[in-house]
Motif scaffolding. Structure first.
Motif, PDB file in Angstrom:
ATOM      1  N   GLU A 157       0.608  -1.368   0.051  1.00  0.00           N
ATOM      2  CA  GLU A 157       0.061   0.024  -0.052  1.00  0.00           C
ATOM      3  C   GLU A 157       0.826   1.325   0.025  1.00  0.00           C
ATOM      4  N   LEU A 158       2.139   1.054   0.272  1.00  0.00           N
ATOM      5  CA  LEU A 158       2.884   2.368   0.280  1.00  0.00           C
ATOM      6  C   LEU A 158       4.013   2.357  -0.919  1.00  0.00           C
ATOM      7  N   ARG A 159       4.112   1.382  -1.746  1.00  0.00           N
ATOM      8  CA  ARG A 159       4.953   1.106  -2.873  1.00  0.00           C
ATOM      9  C   ARG A 159       4.759   2.303  -3.805  1.00  0.00           C
ATOM     10  N   GLU A 160       3.657   2.909  -4.050  1.00  0.00           N
ATOM     11  CA  GLU A 160       3.627   4.076  -5.208  1.00  0.00           C
ATOM     12  C   GLU A 160       4.489   5.202  -4.353  1.00  0.00           C
ATOM     13  N   TYR A 210      -0.488   7.532   7.601  1.00  0.00           N
ATOM     14  CA  TYR A 210      -0.009   6.137   7.151  1.00  0.00           C
ATOM     15  C   TYR A 210      -0.772   5.226   7.307  1.00  0.00           C
ATOM     16  N   ASP A 263      -3.878   4.889   6.635  1.00  0.00           N
ATOM     17  CA  ASP A 263      -4.900   4.818   5.327  1.00  0.00           C
ATOM     18  C   ASP A 263      -4.230   5.594   4.108  1.00  0.00           C
ATOM     19  N   ALA A 281      -4.116   5.427   1.077  1.00  0.00           N
ATOM     20  CA  ALA A 281      -4.611   5.718  -0.163  1.00  0.00           C
ATOM     21  C   ALA A 281      -5.706   6.975  -0.047  1.00  0.00           C
TER      22      ALA A 281
END
Length: 515
Positions: free
Chosen positions: A54-57, A82, A84, A86
């Protein structure tokens, strides 16, 4: 951290303003360290390994660097929350000085403290503070933490209302005075919530430390190389606790002790400034042109009476503004961050003590508060300082508890201790509850971390550096025997050489090194 801590890192900025006002400037010390070009602490193919999906982008984004004067500027996107990631994001402002020697051995992220000081602005001066070898071998990168300056700044009061709050003298001896202070800060908090939005609840140090890891990855560094001053040491230590395996060469100068409560920090700073003021008075009485008389105790008493007198009856100035007790305190405090500013304090005290003229002390208070001559403010440091501290850990707002704490503080620091007390009123009605907890940070498994303490540092007492170095499993203490806040770049060649050797070669100073 109490009000006098507001320039904890960025005290360097305030001191620069003091010296520019009335003193000649100083040249940067010379580097005495050889550069090892074989050191590899920088970019590697695994800079974004082990990142949650969920943090890769965020971790894999590229920075679009553009020229900004002699430096490069860009932005890095991070999640507001962090928990949430998105839901919403913000952009952090970054600025770098590219390694002058060719290929960099990595990036050195820098933070000047505060909380609330701009790391982007700090790049302009830090390249003249660190050793030349560091400028040659590192890309030096400053950033504005979330809620600070160009990184979605916390925004609260208009200039007039901010001016009124910064100059206010509340009477904490009465319940009505405490209530008045709480109402004033509640109004500030409400304005911050209305003008800043959801981010106001996410400007805590833990979130900022997680941002540091995103910055590390987007810069292409497997491990974080970092130079933090004052509050920047808490940010760096928090990072080490969260990501010990990602710690590279980390320097924490002017350390805060994360195990202390807000009241304990206030007491420590009160004693620190008392000791620094005592050293100033002794120096003043031993020189010429000093407006103080008698013994050192007499001189401290005269300064106490001046500030207390201004609290009861503000001093006139050359403008339409008056010097309140709070502003007199700020004007004195800003000069204690560096003993090179002591002559400025003497020049300001002469008219204040002999002519009841608070003009120069008011000018010094304005430097401390980043207030321009036209009444505008050059930064949002006051707002960010308050918002971050209220989330990190607020003092008790119970009047009896505050008065008991104040009594202990004023007993330990009788000259200015009053101004390090009653901090609970600031966050009593803050829109967001505190999320932080005072606790030791050990960072088990981290690479060696260099902690620097100055023996008579007013804002971050030496005991705090000793404590942090002991807490960190890999901490090593480097001591500067001297006056002033922080040491690297403003003390002597011994400190400069030791820190440069660590940053460039990974060589820790010998245990118990004192400079």
């Amino acid at each position: 951290m109490r009000r006098a801590a507001r320039r904890l890192p960025g005290a360097a900025v305030a001191v620069a303003g003091v010296l520019a006002l009335l003193l000649a400037g100083c040249t940067a010390p010379k580097n005495q360290t050889e550069v090892d070009n074989e050191v590899e602490v920088g970019a590697t193919p695994s800079a974004t390994s082990d990142v949650p999906a969920e943090l890769r982008e965020y971790y894999e984004q590229a920075i679009d660097w553009t020229a900004c004067g002699e430096f490069q500027c860009g932005t890095v996107r991070v999640p507001v929350d962090y928990a949430d990631p998105a839901a919403a994001s913000i952009d952090l402002a970054v600025k770098r000085s590219v390694a002058t020697g060719g290929d960099a051995i990595g990036s050195l992220l820098v933070n000047p403290g505060g909380p609330g000081a701009s790391g982007v602005d700090f790049v302009d001066s830090v390249v003249g503070v660190v050793g030349p070898g560091v400028v040659e071998q590192y890309d030096i990168v400053g950033f504005d933490p979330r809620g600070v300056a160009s990184s979605n700044p916390v925004t609260c009061l208009d200039d007039d209302a901010k001016d009124d709050l910064l100059s206010a003298d509340f009477d904490y001896s009465t319940d009505a005075g405490i209530a008045a202070a709480e109402d004033a800060y509640a109004a500030m908090g409400a304005a911050c919530a209305a003008n800043t939005g959801e981010l106001l609840g996410h400007v805590d140090t833990v979130s900022a430390a997680r941002d540091l890891d995103v910055l590390r990855a987007t810069l292409g560094d497997e491990a974080l190389s970092y130079l933090g001053y004052s509050y920047g040491t808490l940010l760096g230590a928090t990072y080490a606790g969260l990501f010990p395996e990602k710690v590279g060469r980390v320097v924490l100068d002017g350390a805060l002790d994360p195990s202390l409560s807000s009241d304990e920090l206030g007491l420590g700073q009160a004693v620190g400034f008392e000791n620094a003021l005592r050293a100033y008075v002794e120096d003043c009485l031993g020189g010429s042109g000093c407006p103080l008389t008698g013994t050192v105790e007499d001189g401290l008493g005269q300064i106490h009476d001046l500030v207390e007198g201004a609290r009861r009856s503000p001093l006139a100035t050359s403008s339409d503004r008056q010097l309140t007790g709070t502003l007199a305190f700020y004007g004195i405090a800003v000069t204690l961050y560096d003993n090179g500013s002591w002559p400025v304090l003497t020049q300001a005290l002469v008219p204040a003590l002999t002519e009841d003229d608070g003009s120069l002390l008011l000018r010094l208070a304005d430097i401390y508060n980043d207030r321009n001559d036209d009444g505008s403010f050059a930064s949002n440091s006051t707002e960010a300082f308050t918002a971050i501290n209220c989330l990190d850990g607020a003092s008790s707002a119970d009047p009896a508890a505050m008065r008991a704490s104040a009594a202990a503080t004023e007993a330990a620091a009788p000259t200015l201790g009053y101004y390090f007390s009653y901090g609970g009123v600031i966050c009593a009605d803050w829109p967001y509850a505190s999320t932080g907890t005072a606790a030791p940070i050990t960072a088990d498994g981290a690479a060696p971390i260099l902690v620097i303490g100055t023996t008579n540092d007013p804002a971050t007492p030496y005991l705090w550096a000793q404590s942090l170095a002991e807490q960190l499993s890999s901490g090593e203490l480097l001591t500067y025997e001297g006056e002033g806040h922080t040491a690297y770049g403003r003390s002597n060649d011994c400190i400069l050489g030791a820190v440069d050797a660590y940053l460039l070669e990974g060589t820790m100073p010998a245990p118990d090194t004192r400079c």
